[in-house]
Design a protein around this motif. Structure first.
Motif, PDB file in Angstrom:
ATOM      1  N   GLY A 107       0.811  -1.216   0.000  1.00 23.10           N
ATOM      2  CA  GLY A 107       0.000   0.000   0.000  1.00 23.10           C
ATOM      3  C   GLY A 107       0.846   1.269   0.000  1.00 23.10           C
ATOM      4  O   GLY A 107       0.497   2.251   0.640  1.00 23.10           O
ATOM      5  N   GLY A 108       1.985   1.230  -0.681  1.00 27.14           N
ATOM      6  CA  GLY A 108       2.839   2.405  -0.781  1.00 27.14           C
ATOM      7  C   GLY A 108       3.669   2.669   0.459  1.00 27.14           C
ATOM      8  O   GLY A 108       4.393   3.651   0.528  1.00 27.14           O
ATOM      9  N   ARG A 109       3.574   1.785   1.438  1.00 25.49           N
ATOM     10  CA  ARG A 109       4.260   2.015   2.710  1.00 25.49           C
ATOM     11  C   ARG A 109       5.274   0.898   2.955  1.00 25.49           C
ATOM     12  O   ARG A 109       5.023  -0.260   2.629  1.00 25.49           O
ATOM     13  CB  ARG A 109       3.212   2.033   3.820  1.00 25.49           C
ATOM     14  N   ARG A 110       6.406   1.271   3.543  1.00 21.62           N
ATOM     15  CA  ARG A 110       7.414   0.252   3.894  1.00 21.62           C
ATOM     16  C   ARG A 110       6.975  -0.436   5.176  1.00 21.62           C
ATOM     17  O   ARG A 110       6.774   0.223   6.196  1.00 21.62           O
ATOM     18  CB  ARG A 110       8.758   0.913   4.116  1.00 21.62           C
ATOM     19  N   VAL A 111       6.843  -1.729   5.146  1.00 22.48           N
ATOM     20  CA  VAL A 111       6.415  -2.465   6.335  1.00 22.48           C
ATOM     21  C   VAL A 111       7.280  -3.717   6.493  1.00 22.48           C
ATOM     22  O   VAL A 111       7.719  -4.291   5.504  1.00 22.48           O
ATOM     23  CB  VAL A 111       4.934  -2.894   6.240  1.00 22.48           C
ATOM     24  N   PRO A 112       7.537  -4.121   7.731  1.00 22.12           N
ATOM     25  CA  PRO A 112       8.182  -5.419   7.928  1.00 22.12           C
ATOM     26  C   PRO A 112       7.173  -6.515   7.575  1.00 22.12           C
ATOM     27  O   PRO A 112       6.060  -6.532   8.120  1.00 22.12           O
ATOM     28  CB  PRO A 112       8.518  -5.453   9.423  1.00 22.12           C
ATOM     29  N   ALA A 113       7.534  -7.377   6.642  1.00 20.91           N
ATOM     30  CA  ALA A 113       6.605  -8.417   6.178  1.00 20.91           C
ATOM     31  C   ALA A 113       6.194  -9.331   7.328  1.00 20.91           C
ATOM     32  O   ALA A 113       5.099  -9.879   7.325  1.00 20.91           O
ATOM     33  CB  ALA A 113       7.258  -9.222   5.050  1.00 20.91           C
ATOM     34  N   CYS A 114       7.054  -9.459   8.341  1.00 19.50           N
ATOM     35  CA  CYS A 114       6.741 -10.380   9.439  1.00 19.50           C
ATOM     36  C   CYS A 114       5.675  -9.815  10.369  1.00 19.50           C
ATOM     37  O   CYS A 114       5.111 -10.544  11.173  1.00 19.50           O
ATOM     38  CB  CYS A 114       7.997 -10.716  10.235  1.00 19.50           C
ATOM     39  N   GLN A 115       5.401  -8.521  10.282  1.00 14.18           N
ATOM     40  CA  GLN A 115       4.407  -7.901  11.150  1.00 14.18           C
ATOM     41  C   GLN A 115       3.136  -7.558  10.373  1.00 14.18           C
ATOM     42  O   GLN A 115       2.271  -6.859  10.879  1.00 14.18           O
ATOM     43  CB  GLN A 115       4.959  -6.611  11.783  1.00 14.18           C
ATOM     44  N   THR A 116       3.081  -8.025   9.126  1.00 18.00           N
ATOM     45  CA  THR A 116       1.969  -7.653   8.260  1.00 18.00           C
ATOM     46  C   THR A 116       1.144  -8.883   7.912  1.00 18.00           C
ATOM     47  O   THR A 116       1.654  -9.800   7.268  1.00 18.00           O
ATOM     48  CB  THR A 116       2.518  -7.013   6.965  1.00 18.00           C
ATOM     49  N   PRO A 117      -0.114  -8.953   8.344  1.00 13.38           N
ATOM     50  CA  PRO A 117      -0.927 -10.120   8.024  1.00 13.38           C
ATOM     51  C   PRO A 117      -1.373 -10.108   6.563  1.00 13.38           C
ATOM     52  O   PRO A 117      -1.563  -9.038   5.979  1.00 13.38           O
ATOM     53  CB  PRO A 117      -2.127 -10.000   8.967  1.00 13.38           C
ATOM     54  N   VAL A 118      -1.538 -11.297   5.999  1.00 11.09           N
ATOM     55  CA  VAL A 118      -2.012 -11.378   4.610  1.00 11.09           C
ATOM     56  C   VAL A 118      -3.521 -11.125   4.582  1.00 11.09           C
ATOM     57  O   VAL A 118      -4.214 -11.293   5.589  1.00 11.09           O
ATOM     58  CB  VAL A 118      -1.726 -12.763   3.981  1.00 11.09           C
ATOM     59  N   SER A 119      -4.000 -10.681   3.441  1.00  7.02           N
ATOM     60  CA  SER A 119      -5.448 -10.587   3.226  1.00  7.02           C
ATOM     61  C   SER A 119      -5.682 -10.689   1.724  1.00  7.02           C
ATOM     62  O   SER A 119      -4.749 -10.474   0.936  1.00  7.02           O
ATOM     63  CB  SER A 119      -5.988  -9.256   3.769  1.00  7.02           C
ATOM     64  N   GLU A 120      -6.877 -11.057   1.355  1.00  5.43           N
ATOM     65  CA  GLU A 120      -7.199 -11.272  -0.061  1.00  5.43           C
ATOM     66  C   GLU A 120      -6.818 -10.042  -0.892  1.00  5.43           C
ATOM     67  O   GLU A 120      -7.172  -8.916  -0.548  1.00  5.43           O
ATOM     68  CB  GLU A 120      -8.698 -11.568  -0.215  1.00  5.43           C
ATOM     69  N   GLY A 121      -6.041 -10.270  -1.913  1.00  5.41           N
ATOM     70  CA  GLY A 121      -5.719  -9.202  -2.851  1.00  5.41           C
ATOM     71  C   GLY A 121      -4.574  -8.296  -2.427  1.00  5.41           C
ATOM     72  O   GLY A 121      -4.212  -7.373  -3.157  1.00  5.41           O
ATOM     73  N   LEU A 122      -4.012  -8.557  -1.276  1.00  9.47           N
ATOM     74  CA  LEU A 122      -2.915  -7.702  -0.794  1.00  9.47           C
ATOM     75  C   LEU A 122      -1.777  -7.690  -1.825  1.00  9.47           C
ATOM     76  O   LEU A 122      -1.335  -8.750  -2.275  1.00  9.47           O
ATOM     77  CB  LEU A 122      -2.394  -8.253   0.553  1.00  9.47           C
ATOM     78  N   ALA A 123      -1.341  -6.494  -2.196  1.00 12.09           N
ATOM     79  CA  ALA A 123      -0.272  -6.383  -3.191  1.00 12.09           C
ATOM     80  C   ALA A 123       1.042  -6.053  -2.495  1.00 12.09           C
ATOM     81  O   ALA A 123       1.153  -5.041  -1.812  1.00 12.09           O
ATOM     82  CB  ALA A 123      -0.621  -5.313  -4.216  1.00 12.09           C
ATOM     83  N   VAL A 124       2.010  -6.932  -2.686  1.00 18.54           N
ATOM     84  CA  VAL A 124       3.309  -6.799  -2.030  1.00 18.54           C
ATOM     85  C   VAL A 124       4.371  -6.541  -3.084  1.00 18.54           C
ATOM     86  O   VAL A 124       4.394  -7.217  -4.110  1.00 18.54           O
ATOM     87  CB  VAL A 124       3.659  -8.091  -1.262  1.00 18.54           C
ATOM     88  N   THR A 125       5.203  -5.560  -2.834  1.00 19.34           N
ATOM     89  CA  THR A 125       6.348  -5.338  -3.719  1.00 19.34           C
ATOM     90  C   THR A 125       7.620  -5.641  -2.934  1.00 19.34           C
ATOM     91  O   THR A 125       7.843  -5.064  -1.865  1.00 19.34           O
ATOM     92  CB  THR A 125       6.393  -3.877  -4.210  1.00 19.34           C
ATOM     93  N   THR A 126       8.422  -6.548  -3.454  1.00 17.70           N
ATOM     94  CA  THR A 126       9.700  -6.852  -2.795  1.00 17.70           C
ATOM     95  C   THR A 126      10.795  -6.042  -3.483  1.00 17.70           C
ATOM     96  O   THR A 126      10.540  -5.277  -4.408  1.00 17.70           O
ATOM     97  CB  THR A 126      10.032  -8.348  -2.874  1.00 17.70           C
TER      98      THR A 126
END
Lengths: 94, 376, 478
Positions: free
Chosen positions: A71-90
């Protein structure tokens, strides 16, 4: 063979997240880091100075190695729960 | 065997003291520099590293221009650089009142030789494409830049050692006695250090240090907040400030963005910088994001506080200590990091008996009348 | 969300829950803040709320204890703020956090820092490769995500987590390729007397060893990792025998072990971010895991109103942490005048007694996991120590040789510890290397505490605002 342990818990039905545009299946309750790890996508970014590959390391929000963009924000992937349609950029390159 | 007599002892290992000591050592004086901590770990090592004219006090512009040149050539005269970068600078106005302030301040600084011109917002955005579309007017200066101030201590330490100065880090001076044609510095937990001349360069601790010599010159302590972000894609290339001087913004080569501007935190000379004031952090970061909207993408990585000294008239004190032969003081320079190396050179010239190329800043104007009797 | 409480507890692990429930039982208004979605900390980390535990799932004592603590907190009436990341604690006290809804803050005259630990990993070539994870990370995968770290992971390091993780991998249907334990059987024997204080845990540990043996998992004592490298389809670990000080033996390298994951941990170090930020007094104690905030027998720090409990106050294990939390909670009730001196003593005395026994066990484990300076000294010159900034051992040595005399000076000179993890990953190794030069860890110092305690997203911190919402101070002098 899946890394998910099957005989202890019943997971909710799978949702689909996208990782750099590619669909990846995950279960609600999982963190983005664990879901990507289970999917074999271990390389999440490159270190800023040496350009060396990095992936999740501490899994408790301390090391910041698993930072991805959601969502345009830098987040630690380990603290971010998945949800349908979530778009992740590595590959946060900076 | 008695302790060696140094030609000069410099108390305070920030940029002012370290440059003075370096030039004195290179000038042939047997020099010792003492700091209660490591060199350049207070204001000189934690400041925003801004090498700008937009935030410099107008009458100090000629000094800041020379300081700017010195930082950019530090690898030559100091031996090791501080990652100084030369770029352009913009000061911005977002309201009609700020436009007025921008005009007035640019004019005042121009009078002292700063090549600042007022430009429309469109020109500012051509210079800095990442700028907010809320900018109404800008002041443009071709001379600007920034350094990584945390590298300062290492650079000076190596240069001082190379020049033969004795560097005493972790040596807290707690008082000064006179006698034997010189000064004897009392050191916490160690033997005294003796020297013929004394330079006090203790930043916000100068008020206490001058007290050792029986002088009373109040020094106000500002607790400046600094904020650095995580690495971010390139979002800006210049040094940005605002008309009222309450923002400094730059992006380093490694992608981190440093946000300063002198928003205040909690602290004092005794305890150092103690705490961030959350409202001030939010205010300072909002202002930064207002100027460069792309900062919304990043995260605040670290906040710290740097102590800045200010005299009653907010002008420096650099020169001979009134009434105390062979004692000198240097400090309380607004935007002192920029002009610090130049100021140190000027004082070293005075001590070495050379004519300083620009006037110094006589501390006697700041003396409080009820000064105690001079050193006995 | 904002508000005033009698007590704010930072961290909802066993220490935080013990503190909050105790303080609530004496009538204090209490807020508990944690980054995770529920209680448990790392040790009792729950499966995600979205997962349903199967009726036939094997019983697990940790899970039971964790669930009991979770219930006790919910029943206590304490307010909770989960999934909130605290970025600042100011004297007085004010706690600033960001949640999904943006910035919030709360205030209280008393704060208990129950922030647990950070895992220490002493670097080796390849430790930054994807697929090499912390031992604590492996436990989180197993306990919370119900996921194997690998089908055939190599599990390496020291302390009781090694066997716990290896057995959990077996239980989950995998088989560890090897367990590499830096300790020798003699080190474990030395811990025996303390183990006797917790026969339940000692028996559990023995059960693990039997289980690994029966499953044919190779367990190598006095063995560390020389290097990990990537192969076509996974990772290869080169093991290396070490001496009693955990120094690699010159001819100690063994046959490469093929694996799909390396889980490695060299012990735990107390999380002192909050007490350092507030400038409480600290002392270094290797047996407690490193620097700890000084505290009295009731877990008061050197600052009025600030308390510590749990592994953040010195590594002592989950059972001790819960009791320490209770003592800290009692101390707050006493200090806020809700509990008289006699009543406090009556309540605290039995807890102190139980704590003594629990600590004996926990601290024996902590000693097994304590950092040996020779181990840190064995890091090779071109190995990255600071992961955030890619600072190598060689660069640290160079700065130390050039005169860097404490960790903060080292940070300024090399950027080691200056990155987004704020020195949590490299701090122990870097400090140990500086200490070699300056004589002691005490002299090498500790990182100055800085806000934010975790990186804070700028958009969340600044929120929605207009120019008029920026409280501009008066203009700087011209």
């Amino acid at each position: 063979m899946s890394l998910r342990i099957g005989h202890t818990v019943d997971r909710p039905g799978a949702v689909t997240i996208t990782v750099d545009g590619t669909p990846v299946s995950a279960h609600p309750g999982e963190s983005v880091a664990a879901a990507l790890f289970a999917a074999g996508r271990r390389r999440l970014r490159e270190s800023p100075r040496a350009g060396a590959p990095r992936g999740m390391f501490c899994l408790m929000g301390a090391c910041q190695e698993c930072v991805v963009i959601v969502g345009g924000r830098r987040v630690p992937a380990c603290q971010t729960p998945v949800s349908e349609g979530l778009a992740v950029t590595t590959g946060v390159p900076w | 065997m008695s302790a060696p007599m140094f030609d000069v002892a410099v108390v305070g290992g920030g940029v002012m003291g370290a440059t003075t000591a370096l030039m004195l050592a290179r000038g042939g004086l047997r020099t010792v520099i003492l700091d209660r901590g490591p060199l350049c770990r207070e204001a000189s090592g934690v400041n925003a590293g801004t090498l700008t004219l937009h935030m410099t006090r107008a009458s100090l512009i000629p000094y800041a221009v020379r300081g700017h040149e010195l930082w950019l050539s530090a690898d030559q005269w100091l031996g090791r650089g501080v990652a100084a970068v030369s770029t352009e600078g913009l000061s911005l106005a977002f309201t009609p009142a700020e436009e007025e302030m921008l005009h007035a301040r640019a004019a005042a600084r121009r009078e002292y030789g700063a090549p600042i011109e007022i430009v429309p917002a469109s020109r500012a955005r051509a210079v800095e494409p990442g700028l907010s579309d809320q900018v109404r007017l800008a002041a443009y200066c071709p001379i600007d830049g920034f350094a990584s101030s945390y590298l300062t201590g290492r650079a000076y330490r190596e240069a001082l050692v190379e020049a033969g100065a004795v560097v005493r880090e972790g040596a807290a001076v707690i008082g000064v006695d006179s006698g034997d044609g010189g000064f004897s510095l009392r050191i916490a937990g160690a033997e005294p250090v003796r020297a013929r001349r004394l330079v006090l360069a203790g930043g916000v601790w100068l008020e206490e240090m001058l007290g050792w010599l029986g002088l009373r010159i109040p020094v106000k302590c500002l607790i400046n907040q600094l904020v650095v972000t995580e690495r971010l894609r390139p979002v800006m290339r210049t040094v940005l400030s605002v008309a009222n001087g309450l923002l400094s913004l730059k992006q380093f080569a490694n992608g981190t963005v440093l946000i300063g501007g002198g928003w205040q935190g909690i602290g004092d000379p005794k305890r150092g910088g103690v705490q961030t004031i959350p409202e001030n952090l939010i205010g300072n970061t909002r202002l930064a994001r207002w100027v460069i909207p792309a900062l919304a993408e990043t995260r605040v990585a670290r906040i710290w506080l740097g102590l800045e000294a200010e005299t009653a008239d907010a002008m420096p004190m650099i020169g001979a200590v009134p009434g105390v032969p062979d004692a000198f003081v240097i400090g309380s320079v607004h935007s002192g990091y920029t002009s610090g190396p130049y100021m140190g050179r000027l004082l070293a010239d005075l001590i070495l008996g050379r004519e300083p190329e620009r006037p110094l800043f006589d501390p006697s104007r700041l003396l409080e009348p009820q000064a105690a009797p001079a050193l006995t | 969300m904002s508000g005033a409480y009698d007590l704010i507890v930072l961290g909802a692990g066993p220490a935080g829950v013990g503190a909050a429930v105790t303080a609530r039982s004496h009538g204090l208004s209490v807020l508990v803040v944690d980054e995770n979605e529920t209680t448990g900390g790392q040790v009792y980390r729950a499966t995600p709320q979205a997962f349903a535990t199967r009726a036939d799932a094997p019983a697990n004592p940790d899970k039971k204890e964790g669930a009991g603590q979770r219930q006790s907190l919910l029943a206590s009436g304490a307010a909770v703020a989960f999934r909130h990341s605290v970025w600042q604690v100011s004297p007085g006290y004010r706690v600033d956090a960001v949640g999904q809804g943006g910035p919030v803050h709360w205030s209280a005259p008393a704060v208990i820092a129950a922030t647990g630990t950070t895992e220490r990993v002493v670097p080796f070539p390849g430790w930054t490769l994807p697929g090499v994870i912390g031992l604590a990370a492996a436990t989180i995968l197993l306990k919370s995500q119900q996921m194997l770290p690998g089908r055939r992971p190599v599990i390496a390091g020291c302390g009781p987590l090694l066997a716990a993780v290896a057995v959990a991998v077996l239980d989950g249907g995998g088989k560890p390729a090897a367990v590499l334990d830096l300790s020798g059987p003699g080190d474990w024997l030395a811990a025996l007397p303390a183990l006797a204080s917790r026969p339940d845990l000692a028996l559990r540990g023995l059960g693990w060893v039997v289980r690994l043996k029966a499953a044919g998992v190779p367990v190598h004592f006095r063995t560390g990792i020389a290097a990990v490298r990537e192969t076509a389809d996974g990772l290869a670990v080169t093991p290396c025998r070490v001496d009693a000080d955990r120094r690699p033996l010159p001819d100690g390298a063994g046959q490469d072990i093929e694996t799909d994951c390396v889980a490695v941990g060299h012990g735990l170090t107390p999380g002192t971010e909050i007490t350092r930020l507030l400038r409480a007094r600290h002392r270094f104690d290797a047996a407690l895991g490193g620097w700890v905030a000084e505290h009295d027998a009731d877990f008061r720090t050197s600052l009025p109103g600030l308390y510590v409990a749990g592994d953040g106050a010195g590594i002592s294990g989950a059972a001790a942490a819960h009791l320490q939390g209770q003592l800290a909670g009692l101390a707050v009730a006493r200090d806020l005048g809700r509990l008289g001196a006699d009543a406090h003593e009556t309540a605290a005395a039995p807890v102190r007694k139980r704590l003594a026994a629990a600590q004996r066990f926990g601290r024996a484990m902590a000693r097994l996991m304590a950092l040996r300076p020779a181990h840190a000294a064995s890091v090779a010159p071109d190995t990255v120590v600071c992961r955030c900034e890619d600072v190598t051992r060689g660069e640290i040595d160079e700065a130390v040789a050039a005169g860097a005399r404490d960790v903060n000076q080292l940070k300024a000179w090399t950027r080691c510890g200056m990155g987004p993890c704020q020195g949590r990953m490299c701090g122990e190794t870097a400090a140990s290397l500086v200490a070699e030069a300056v004589g002691s860890r005490g002299a090498a110092g500790l990182w100055t505490g800085r806000a934010p305690l975790r990186p804070v997203p700028m958009d969340l911190l600044t929120g929605d605002f207009t120019y008029a919402d920026i409280p501009l101070p008066k203009a700087a002098p011209l």
